[in-house]
Design a protein around this motif. Structure first.
Motif, short mmCIF file in Angstrom:
data_model
loop_
_atom_site.label_atom_id
_atom_site.label_comp_id
_atom_site.label_asym_id
_atom_site.label_seq_id
_atom_site.Cartn_x
_atom_site.Cartn_y
_atom_site.Cartn_z
N TYR A 155 0.86 -1.19 0.00
CA TYR A 155 0.00 0.00 0.00
C TYR A 155 0.89 1.24 0.00
N GLY A 156 0.67 2.15 -0.96
CA GLY A 156 1.45 3.37 -1.02
C GLY A 156 2.94 3.12 -1.23
N GLU A 157 3.24 2.15 -2.12
CA GLU A 157 4.64 1.80 -2.44
C GLU A 157 5.41 1.36 -1.19
N ALA A 158 4.70 0.72 -0.26
CA ALA A 158 5.33 0.18 0.95
C ALA A 158 4.70 -1.18 1.26
N LEU A 159 5.53 -2.12 1.67
CA LEU A 159 5.07 -3.47 2.00
C LEU A 159 4.87 -3.56 3.51
N TYR A 160 3.68 -4.02 3.93
CA TYR A 160 3.35 -4.23 5.34
C TYR A 160 3.31 -5.73 5.60
N TYR A 161 3.92 -6.18 6.72
CA TYR A 161 4.00 -7.61 7.00
C TYR A 161 4.41 -7.82 8.45
N ASN A 162 4.31 -9.08 8.91
CA ASN A 162 4.76 -9.46 10.24
C ASN A 162 6.30 -9.52 10.25
N CYS A 163 6.94 -8.71 11.08
CA CYS A 163 8.40 -8.71 11.17
C CYS A 163 8.90 -10.07 11.68
N TYR A 164 10.01 -10.49 11.16
CA TYR A 164 10.61 -11.76 11.58
C TYR A 164 10.87 -11.77 13.10
N ASN A 165 10.31 -12.80 13.77
CA ASN A 165 10.57 -13.08 15.18
C ASN A 165 10.16 -11.93 16.10
N GLN A 166 9.11 -11.17 15.72
CA GLN A 166 8.65 -10.06 16.55
C GLN A 166 7.13 -10.01 16.58
N HIS A 204 1.06 -22.13 9.23
CA HIS A 204 2.07 -21.60 10.14
C HIS A 204 2.44 -20.15 9.85
N PHE A 205 2.73 -19.45 10.96
CA PHE A 205 3.12 -18.03 10.95
C PHE A 205 2.05 -17.13 10.32
N THR A 206 0.79 -17.45 10.63
CA THR A 206 -0.32 -16.58 10.21
C THR A 206 -0.94 -15.90 11.43
N ASP A 207 -0.11 -15.62 12.44
CA ASP A 207 -0.60 -14.93 13.64
C ASP A 207 -1.19 -13.57 13.28
N MET A 208 -0.60 -12.90 12.29
CA MET A 208 -1.07 -11.57 11.89
C MET A 208 -1.49 -11.60 10.42
N MET A 217 -4.12 -6.29 5.78
CA MET A 217 -5.19 -6.18 4.78
C MET A 217 -5.32 -4.74 4.31
N THR A 218 -5.92 -4.57 3.12
CA THR A 218 -6.23 -3.23 2.61
C THR A 218 -7.70 -3.16 2.23
N ASP A 219 -8.25 -1.96 2.27
CA ASP A 219 -9.56 -1.70 1.70
C ASP A 219 -9.56 -0.26 1.18
N GLU A 220 -10.75 0.30 0.96
CA GLU A 220 -10.86 1.65 0.39
C GLU A 220 -10.23 2.72 1.28
N SER A 221 -10.10 2.45 2.58
CA SER A 221 -9.64 3.48 3.51
C SER A 221 -8.19 3.34 3.93
N GLY A 222 -7.52 2.22 3.63
CA GLY A 222 -6.12 2.10 4.02
C GLY A 222 -5.72 0.71 4.45
N VAL A 223 -4.87 0.63 5.49
CA VAL A 223 -4.25 -0.63 5.91
C VAL A 223 -4.80 -1.05 7.28
N TRP A 224 -5.06 -2.34 7.44
CA TRP A 224 -5.59 -2.92 8.67
C TRP A 224 -4.73 -4.12 9.08
N VAL A 225 -4.83 -4.50 10.36
CA VAL A 225 -4.12 -5.69 10.82
C VAL A 225 -5.03 -6.49 11.75
N VAL A 226 -5.08 -7.81 11.54
CA VAL A 226 -5.78 -8.75 12.41
C VAL A 226 -4.75 -9.52 13.22
N TYR A 227 -5.01 -9.70 14.50
CA TYR A 227 -4.12 -10.46 15.39
C TYR A 227 -4.94 -10.90 16.59
N THR A 228 -4.31 -11.46 17.60
CA THR A 228 -5.00 -11.79 18.83
C THR A 228 -4.04 -11.65 20.00
#
Length: 461
Positions: free
Chosen positions: A283-294, A332-336, A339-350
């Motif tokens: 999103y916006g020429e930037a990749l959002y993801y779960n950082c390794y081991n964090q 595996h490793f789908t803890d987070m 996601m994107t939609d019309e308004s921007g970036v979101w994150v699901v976790y627990t």
């Protein structure tokens, strides 16, 4: 004495052979049932196998590629004709420009010929396959009379009971189910209604390799990159990656020709701030993801080649402690899930405080990475296989079987209303969907499934 005994024994044997047996009994067996038509069953099996080999996803993809090529060439031709009309000097320049237009017309005509030929061939194939399926259905109905133990009928009854039971479970969910969600002011498309069949289906650049990954379009692209696509493949143990791969068009992605290629996050894989898990998003020429081991979200700027990260709330589960799951498998490793939609970036976790239920947070999409708002749901994360956002509404899926995934749950961030009765089904080409993201650019769901790349059209009212 011995000779006499032998003589008596021989006489006894001869007498026994000559005497007719009074105890011999002959039984005649007559089968009152029709003989099972094994040859017809073999014919049916061969017909079904032929249908499977004649009709494949690749044929849909062939048409998709031809239509996509035509869609891209026509605007290009229109632009070249417009330039010719404005700048024709009646001399050398005009001759050269006209030659370019003629060549483009020839290529478009060839493309149309291929498209017409392919369409006619598939129409004939559809007619033939329909006739074969009708014949197969009649033959199978005839053979059902041999099912004297009612095995097939029992299986069909069990399937109907299972569907009724699933529907009953949905109806008993302890939530308020509004008959219709009010239309949102920030959603220009209307209400989400359904999902189409697969529109794009390809093995990508590395067929069969890299089971886990994600792909899609940037909803907020830089100028000139509006048609670009990105792919993240987990290249280290199906768990980690250290680059994002770019494609200048959907056609390039389908045929596996990457231009401009890879953008590297780090030379090592994995290491600090590289990608962990398949649920990344651009999103916006930037990749959002779960950082390794964090327990954190990383934001990698593809232009500046810099990484910033955002630590999620205390107690956030990470390192494969709270994955998306179904009864047979956890991803595996789908803890987070980013996601994107019309308004921007979101994150699901627990978190531990939420006892494994899904937590949803809205994120900023600039260089200052932070959470702006958080919602707590009542759906258990490990009972979900994927999530995505459309117009501020969270949707969750679950595994039904190897061919069907169900969108069963929604959470409206505007009203706070949860629903467990969505009941929209996705037809899968492979058993497991490892990433699923909605693209507000073209209202498509981008799916990465067992090394396959697919997309589905979202249907609105």
């Amino acid at each position: 004495m011995m000779l006499r005994g032998i003589t008596l024994l021989w006489a006894l044997v001869s007498l026994t052979q000559q005497a007719p047996s009074q105890d011999k009994c002959v039984c005649e067996f007559e089968n009152s049932q029709n003989i099972f038509p094994r040859e017809k069953l073999s014919t049916v099996e061969e017909g079904a196998s032929k249908c499977n080999s004649d009709i494949t996803p690749q044929q849909t993809l062939d048409l998709e590629i031809l239509l996509l090529g035509l869609k891209r060439r026509l605007p290009q031709l229109e632009g070249d004709v417009s330039i010719l009309e404005k700048e024709d000097d009646g001399d050398l320049y005009g001759v050269v420009s006209l030659q370019v237009v003629e060549n483009e017309l020839l290529e478009i005509r060839q493309l149309l010929d291929r498209l017409n030929s392919t369409s006619r061939r598939y129409q004939r194939l559809t007619v033939d396959a329909t006739k074969q399926l009708e014949d197969l259905k009649e033959e199978m109905e005839e053979m059902e009379m041999f099912d004297t133990l009612q095995v097939v009928k029992g299986q069909q009854d069990n399937q109907r009971l299972k569907r009724d039971l699933d529907q009953c479970r949905h109806d008993l969910q302890p939530s308020i189910h509004p008959t219709r969600r009010p239309e949102r002011a920030d959603c220009p498309h209307g209400d989400f209604k359904n999902i189409s069949g697969p529109r794009v289906y390809t093995a990508g650049e590395y067929p069969g390799s890299y089971i886990y990954g994600a792909w899609g379009q940037d909803p907020k692209p830089e100028v000139g990159k509006e048609d670009w696509y990105w792919v993240v493949m987990l290249t280290s143990g199906n768990k980690f990656s250290n680059y994002v791969r770019r494609y200048s068009s959907l056609s390039s992605l389908v045929i596996g020709k990457s231009v401009p290629g890879n953008t590297l996050i780090h030379t090592a894989n994995p290491t600090t701030n590289t990608i962990q898990g398949p649920n990344a998003v651009l999103y916006g020429e930037a990749l959002y993801y779960n950082c390794y081991n964090q327990d954190a979200v990383c934001r990698f700027n593809l232009t500046a080649k810099t990484v910033i990260n955002l630590k999620l709330p205390p107690g956030t589960r990470y390192n494969s402690k709270s994955n998306f799951c179904h009864l047979d498998e956890c991803y595996h490793f789908t803890d987070m899930d980013l996601m994107t939609d019309e308004s921007g970036v979101w994150v699901v976790y627990t978190t531990t405080q939420d006892h494994g239920n899904i937590v949803l947070s809205k994120m900023t999409d600039g260089e200052e990475l932070r959470l702006t708002q958080t919602w707590h749901t009542s759906v258990y994360k490990q009972g979900v296989t994927n999530t995505f956002m459309i117009c501020g509404v969270l949707y969750a899926t679950r595994y039904v079987d190897k061919t069907i995934e169900e969108i069963f749950y929604s959470f409206d961030t505007m009203t706070g209303v949860e629903r467990f009765d969505i009941g929209v089904f996705i037809t899968k080409m492979t058993p497991n969907i490892y990433s699923l993201n909605y693209s507000p650019v073209d209202q498509m769901l981008h799916v990465y499934s067992n090394a396959k790349i697919l997309s589905y059209k979202v249907i609105f009212s």
